[in-house]
Design an enzyme around this catalytic site. Structure first.
Site, PDB file in Angstrom:
ATOM      1  N   SER A 145       0.831  -1.198   0.000  1.00  0.00           N
ATOM      2  CA  SER A 145       0.000   0.000   0.000  1.00  0.00           C
ATOM      3  C   SER A 145       0.873   1.259   0.000  1.00  0.00           C
ATOM      4  CB  SER A 145      -0.957  -0.039   1.201  1.00  0.00           C
ATOM      5  OG  SER A 145      -1.884   1.013   1.152  1.00  0.00           O
ATOM      6  N   ASP A 354       4.107  24.869   0.009  1.00  0.00           N
ATOM      7  CA  ASP A 354       5.507  24.633  -0.358  1.00  0.00           C
ATOM      8  C   ASP A 354       5.940  23.200  -0.045  1.00  0.00           C
ATOM      9  OD1 ASP A 354       5.192  25.231   2.335  1.00  0.00           O
ATOM     10  OD2 ASP A 354       7.217  26.037   2.562  1.00  0.00           O
ATOM     11  N   HIS A 407      -7.291  -5.062  -1.292  1.00  0.00           N
ATOM     12  CA  HIS A 407      -6.104  -4.307  -0.897  1.00  0.00           C
ATOM     13  C   HIS A 407      -5.240  -5.069   0.104  1.00  0.00           C
ATOM     14  CE1 HIS A 407      -3.908  -0.540  -0.883  1.00  0.00           C
ATOM     15  NE2 HIS A 407      -3.881  -0.556   0.427  1.00  0.00           N
TER      16      HIS A 407
END
Length: 432
Positions: A145, A354, A407
């Site tokens: 994952s 940023d 998953h």
């Protein structure tokens, strides 16, 4: 000093190393501890075995705590010495605690601190562990994952540390913003809800009754939090796992002590609270959208909430009631006790512009480290189309696309042996 001991079938050595908070300013940065647990077959503890480092899912998840040579760990121990990292901020590494976050200053100072807990610094920590504890030997990485996201950062920043990489359900979109990711995953959450209702049609009425009772107000979970309908809906995160439908079904099955409704049961309230509390992994919620943030994406700006707001089918008053998926929402930091200390910092992170890049697209295109990746076609968490775009861009990647697994395929299925066989068939890890 390292501590060694033996579990049934697994010899363990625990290590800790010090790293700087900010690797760009190692001499003037506060120190953190990073913990690594080394596993080996007890009968082979003196052998010079190849190394496999596990990059776990998350963000904010600690390494597995093995109880024996079961599952993928058992398969790995047949040929590797396995290294389980507690990524910075988790487990036995220096933790990030809500109780101490305020000492760092205001919201922006806290967000600046938390911004150092992303994949780029996890890679630098792993490199320090490799060079300090394992004589700089190249190792194979296994990224589950979010560990696949870390793998792409590893191949961008320090490919010289790797001789091969294995990825399970975790090839990220290299340029996708958080907004794009959630726009892609939202339709699959809808599809998972449809499958849940088709499997358990009798639960639809109960879900409506639960939502109506929560909407009336005054329902609290054992820790004192008011339990809202939208918090209850987040149980759908489990729909991305193989037995997730069943686990949610059984929670709903015991919602009321009486078949005619009435108060919600203590069992239901305690279970929902535990499953949605983030008490053991608050960093998962705090950092979740920041794992997609790079210099070109701009602020994450609570992308999942924005996508949800655009889809009225997920409203708390909508019927049938829909569960949400692997999304983190801003209201969680006000409603959930374990997340409240992080509220100001979480909002500051969502506004941050940023961000540093996590991936070097040119270096990835020229990659020579062999990568074997399992891409789960129906993955609710990681978009398969984005994963295949990444596999096409990054050099030396082979993708095994399957709908056999959800998953959690690494944990439940024979995924690791399959990837190792594929790696062997193409010549194995790099030899140099």
């Amino acid at each position: 000093m390292p501590i060694s001991y033996t579990l049934p079938g697994v010899h363990v050595t625990d290590h800790s190393v010090d790293v700087p908070l900010d690797w760009s300013q190692p001499d003037g940065s506060p120190a953190l501890s990073v913990f690594a647990r080394e596993l080996v077959d007890p009968a082979r503890r003196t052998e010079d075995l190849p190394l496999l480092v596990f990059l776990q899912g998350g963000p904010g998840g600690k390494g597995p705590r093995p109880t024996g040579p079961e599952g993928w760990i058992g398969a790995a121990l047949e040929r590797f010495r396995v290294i389980l990292l507690d990524q910075r901020g988790t487990g036995r590494s220096t933790p990030v605690r809500g109780s101490t976050l305020g000492a760092l200053g205001g919201a922006r100072d806290q967000a600046e601190y938390l911004a150092h807990f992303r994949a780029d610094n996890i890679v630098r920590d792993a490199e320090h562990v490799r060079q300090t504890l394992f004589e700089g030997r190249r190792w194979t990485s296994l990224g589950q994952s979010y560990g696949g996201f870390v793998t792409m950062s590893y191949l961008s920043l320090a490919p010289e540390g790797l001789n091969a990489s294995l990825v399970t359900g975790g090839l990220p979109g290299l340029t996708a913003s958080a907004r794009e990711v959630y726009e892609r995953t939202q339709p699959r959450v809808v599809a998972k809800n449809e499958r849940f209702r088709a499997r358990y049609p009798h639960a639809v009425k109960t879900l409506g009754q639960i939502a109506d009772r929560l909407a009336s107000g005054g329902v609290t979970e054992p820790g004192g939090d008011v339990l809202s309908t939208r918090r209850f809906q987040t149980l759908g995160m489990d729909f991305g796992m193989k037995p997730g439908f069943e686990r949610v079904h059984w929670i709903v099955d015991e919602a009321f002590d009486s078949p005619h409704g009435g108060p919600l049961s203590d069992t239901f309230l305690a279970t929902v609270a535990a499953e949605t509390s983030f008490a053991t992994n608050p960093l998962y919620a705090v950092l979740h959208e920041s794992i997609y943030a790079q210099s070109h994406t701009g602020p994450t700006a609570w992308a999942a909430q924005s996508v949800r707001d655009a889809d009225p089918a997920f409203d708390e008053s909508a019927r049938p009631l829909l569960f949400t998926g692997e999304m983190i929402y801003p209201w969680m930091f006000a409603e959930i006790r374990a997340l409240r200390p992080f509220e100001a910092a979480a909002h500051a992170l969502a506004e941050r512009q940023d961000w540093r890049d996590l991936y070097d697209l040119h270096r990835l295109a020229e990659n020579e480290v062999p990568v074997e990746a399992a891409v789960y076609f129906d993955d609710m968490f990681v978009d398969a189309e984005l994963s295949l775009e990444t596999a096409a861009h990054v050099g030396n990647v082979e993708a095994w696309v399957t709908n056999e697994h959800e998953h959690d395929g690494l944990r439940l299925g024979g995924v690791l042996p399959r990837l190792l066989d594929r790696l062997d068939a193409r010549g194995g890890p790099l030899r140099r």
